[in-house]
Each structure stands twice: as C-alpha cells, then as structure tokens.
Design a protein around this motif. Structure first.
Motif, short mmCIF file in Angstrom:
data_model
loop_
_atom_site.label_atom_id
_atom_site.label_comp_id
_atom_site.label_asym_id
_atom_site.label_seq_id
_atom_site.Cartn_x
_atom_site.Cartn_y
_atom_site.Cartn_z
N ASP A 130 79.24 41.83 34.21
CA ASP A 130 80.12 41.13 33.29
C ASP A 130 80.17 39.65 33.70
O ASP A 130 79.53 38.81 33.08
CB ASP A 130 81.51 41.76 33.29
CG ASP A 130 82.45 41.11 32.29
OD1 ASP A 130 82.05 40.91 31.14
OD2 ASP A 130 83.59 40.78 32.67
N ASP A 131 80.86 39.37 34.79
CA ASP A 131 80.89 38.00 35.32
C ASP A 131 79.81 37.76 36.36
O ASP A 131 79.73 36.67 36.95
CB ASP A 131 82.26 37.69 35.93
CG ASP A 131 83.33 37.48 34.86
OD1 ASP A 131 82.99 36.95 33.78
OD2 ASP A 131 84.49 37.84 35.10
N ALA A 185 80.82 41.86 43.70
CA ALA A 185 81.38 43.21 43.59
C ALA A 185 80.69 43.99 42.48
O ALA A 185 80.40 45.19 42.63
CB ALA A 185 82.89 43.13 43.34
N GLU A 186 80.44 43.35 41.36
CA GLU A 186 79.74 44.02 40.27
C GLU A 186 78.36 44.48 40.72
O GLU A 186 77.94 45.61 40.42
CB GLU A 186 79.63 43.08 39.07
CG GLU A 186 80.96 42.81 38.38
CD GLU A 186 80.89 41.71 37.34
OE1 GLU A 186 81.95 41.25 36.90
OE2 GLU A 186 79.75 41.29 36.97
N ASN A 221 85.36 44.89 39.83
CA ASN A 221 85.88 43.77 40.62
C ASN A 221 87.18 44.11 41.35
O ASN A 221 87.62 43.35 42.21
CB ASN A 221 86.08 42.55 39.72
CG ASN A 221 84.75 41.96 39.28
OD1 ASN A 221 83.97 41.49 40.09
ND2 ASN A 221 84.47 42.02 37.98
N ASN A 222 87.80 45.24 41.02
CA ASN A 222 88.94 45.74 41.79
C ASN A 222 88.35 46.69 42.84
O ASN A 222 88.25 47.90 42.63
CB ASN A 222 89.92 46.47 40.87
CG ASN A 222 91.14 47.00 41.60
OD1 ASN A 222 91.16 47.10 42.82
ND2 ASN A 222 92.17 47.35 40.83
N GLU A 223 87.97 46.16 43.97
CA GLU A 223 87.17 46.92 44.93
C GLU A 223 87.91 48.11 45.52
O GLU A 223 87.32 49.17 45.76
CB GLU A 223 86.63 46.01 46.03
CG GLU A 223 85.58 45.03 45.52
CD GLU A 223 84.75 44.44 46.64
OE1 GLU A 223 84.07 45.20 47.35
OE2 GLU A 223 84.78 43.21 46.80
N SER A 243 81.55 47.46 34.61
CA SER A 243 81.37 46.25 35.42
C SER A 243 82.65 45.46 35.59
O SER A 243 82.93 44.91 36.66
CB SER A 243 80.29 45.37 34.79
OG SER A 243 80.57 45.11 33.43
N ARG A 244 83.46 45.40 34.56
CA ARG A 244 84.68 44.59 34.64
C ARG A 244 85.63 45.13 35.70
O ARG A 244 86.20 44.37 36.47
CB ARG A 244 85.35 44.56 33.27
CG ARG A 244 86.49 43.57 33.18
CD ARG A 244 86.70 43.14 31.75
NE ARG A 244 87.63 42.04 31.67
CZ ARG A 244 87.73 41.22 30.65
NH1 ARG A 244 86.92 41.36 29.63
NH2 ARG A 244 88.61 40.26 30.63
N GLU A 245 85.77 46.45 35.75
CA GLU A 245 86.71 47.04 36.70
C GLU A 245 86.09 47.25 38.09
O GLU A 245 86.79 47.63 39.03
CB GLU A 245 87.28 48.33 36.13
CG GLU A 245 88.23 48.04 34.97
CD GLU A 245 88.79 49.26 34.30
OE1 GLU A 245 90.02 49.41 34.26
OE2 GLU A 245 87.99 50.08 33.79
N THR A 250 79.41 39.05 39.43
CA THR A 250 80.00 38.83 40.76
C THR A 250 79.31 39.72 41.80
O THR A 250 78.57 40.66 41.47
CB THR A 250 81.49 39.17 40.75
OG1 THR A 250 81.63 40.59 40.51
CG2 THR A 250 82.23 38.39 39.67
#
Length: 339
Positions: A148-149, A153-154, A118-120, A114-116, A151
């Motif tokens: 994670d956050d 994107a997640e 966010n780098n679409e 999930s954290r990564e 978002t």
C-alpha cells in the motif's frame, strides 16, 4: 467507460461525456444484458461482504456464476485479533452461504492486507491464525496481499505470506499500490520470484497501461479492476485486450464499500462485444483465465457451478436466513443435480 488517460489527469479512469462515448451510446441497443445473453462470468475479485442481496441477485441475473472474495481492509482499522477471526470466519461461512442463496458459487482468498500489516503487533497475531483459515474449504489462495504505502512492515508480511502460499501450494493474489504503482508492481513481482514462486501461481491485480507488459512478459497473471474514477474504465480495458490479447489477462470489479459496480464484468463484456472483441477472447478474460488461475488451489471444480447451483432459500446458516418475516423462500426444483 473510460478515456485517454492523458486527457483528464485529475480523473483518468472515466469519460466526462466525450464525443466517442456519446457516439457509442447512440449505437447501443438497450442495456448491456442485450449483448451478454448466454454468457457466463467469473469475478475473481469482489468484496461481497460490503454488498447487498440486491447485488447478488443482479449478479446472478447478469450471468455471474462464481466469485472470489479476497480478504481486505474494511475502511477502518481492526483493533484486535478477534475481529480478524470473525471476519475470516464470515468469508468461509456466512458469506459463502449468502451467495449460494442466489445461485452463485462463492470462494475466497485469505490474507493479511497490506494496509493493516503496518500494525506489527496485531500483524504477528494474525500470522499465527492464517494457516488455519487457509486450509478451510473454499479458500483458493492467499490474498489480497502486497503493498500500500510500500513500507518495511508491508514487505515483511508480504514475504511471510508468500512463504505460506508456497508451503501450502496456493495461488497468491497481489494488491498493487494505488500510489507509485509501477514501482510497487515491479517490487511485488521481484520479491515473489525471489521467494521461488512460479509466476503462473501469482495474480498481479489492479494493473494499468504502465504495468501490463512487464507483468505478462514475466509470466504472471495480470488482473484489471474496472472501478469508477480510481482504477480502470472499460474502454481502456478493451484497448489493452486489443494490444496484448487475452492470455493470462482477467477482469474483475473489486466492488466494495466504495463507489463501485459489481456488474463491471458483464458490462465490460458487453462493451467488448460492441467494440469487436471476439467472443473467445471475451470468455477468456471474463471467465476462463480466472478459473484456470485459481483452480490451481485444488478447491475449484467447474462442474459445481457451470450449470447453476440449486437454490433453496428455506435453508439456514447458524439459524439465520437471507429472508425476513413474510418473505417466501425460493426453492429451485429443476436442478439437474441430486445431492
């Protein structure tokens, strides 16, 4: 060990020398292994890439016969697709070999964490290679994925990977967020149901007292991470098993590059025994439920590890070995299996 989560809100997962902990310590005879003799354990969430060979030996000595290593964030962002390829390849290759050298069967789950997500731009590239790795031998699910956050994107890539899991008929290993956990857990389950996944194919991980009832009521597997200071302590875990029983509940260590304990499962089993949990319930939450949930992948055959793996440390993987100059290989000649 842990405490009443309301007593020390700064550090809700651990005791700080409480009266109850001191009393329990006085009752314990020797180390945890004295209470777990003959038990076998299955850790469905442990990041062994971050651990040492000493940890593998300790796990084997403690009765851990099988593990699942989920793909996860390495502590700093990856900057290119090649690093994801190499990491996924290591989970189905070198790490699987390294585990076998200590008699432990290694499986993994593969996914975009999930954290990564966010780098679409990079996430789109990773999504292209996921189907290839999800078909590799020893891959038992899509994971760990989720929030994670929390978002947009997640959510986008969580949904995309749920569709992959459904298409490939694989279990899903869901990472629930450390912040605003109840909201993130409910959101994770709602989206999984929206995409038509059967709850029994989804393991909701990193649960706590706030989330467990809803997860179980909706038919999902509920995994609990015994991790110092940040997630759950094992005395809290015992109270959960006392209240909710052992159906669809599993314990893991999630041991990684942080301050964590790969022996969290056998230590929790020992404390459960001391605290009066039945051996049948201990076996379910520390072994059987993990086996049942991820065996739905079609990749796990208990007969492959229940009696122990044959160990031959003279073997090499791509020319590499766990040994160094002068170290004698261990070769187990007593295995019942002839392969």
């Amino acid at each position: 060990m842990c405490q009443n989560p309301n007593e020390h809100p700064i550090n809700p997962s651990h005791f700080e020398g409480s009266l109850e902990e001191k009393q329990t310590a006085q009752e314990v005879e020797g180390g945890f292994a004295a209470y777990t003799q003959g038990m076998k354990f299955f850790d469905p969430h442990v990041h062994m890439t971050s651990r040492t060979t000493d940890d593998y030996q300790a796990l084997a000595d403690a009765g851990v016969v099988a593990i699942i290593e989920p793909a996860f964030w390495l502590g700093q962002p990856r900057t290119g697709l090649a690093s994801f390829k190499d990491y996924f390849a290591s989970l189905v290759g070198w790490e699987r070999f390294r585990s076998s050298q200590f008699g432990i069967k290694h499986y993994c789950t593969i996914g975009l964490n999930s954290r990564e997500a966010n780098n679409e731009a990079l996430a789109e590239e990773v999504m292209e290679i996921l189907p290839l790795f999800l078909q590799k031998e020893g891959v038992v699910g899509v994971g760990e994925i989720g929030f994670d956050d929390q978002t947009a994107a997640e959510e986008k890539y969580y949904r995309a990977q749920l569709e992959l899991a459904k298409e490939m008929n694989l279990p899903v290993q869901v990472h629930t967020p450390h912040r605003d956990k109840k909201k993130g857990t409910e959101r994770s389950m709602a989206i999984a149901l929206e995409h038509g996944l059967a709850p029994h194919m989804v393991v909701i991980d990193h649960n706590n007292e706030e989330t467990v009832k809803s997860v179980l009521d909706q038919g999902f597997y509920a995994a609990f991470t015994i991790y110092p200071f940040t997630k759950m302590g094992n005395e809290r875990m015992i109270e959960i098993v006392k209240q909710y029983g052992s159906e669809r509940i599993m314990v893991n260590s999630a041991a990684d590059w942080g301050i964590s304990d790969p022996l969290a499962i056998p230590k929790t089993a020992a404390l459960m025994k001391i605290k009066g949990i039945s051996e049948a319930d201990i076996q379910k939450v520390t072994y059987q439920n993990a086996l049942d949930s991820f065996a739905q992948s079609g990749q796990i055959n208990e007969a492959d590890f229940i009696h122990g793996l044959e160990i031959d440390q003279s073997l090499k993987f791509n020319g590499n070995t766990v040994l160094r100059g002068g170290q004698a290989p261990r070769v187990d000649k007593n295995s019942i299996f002839i392969r």
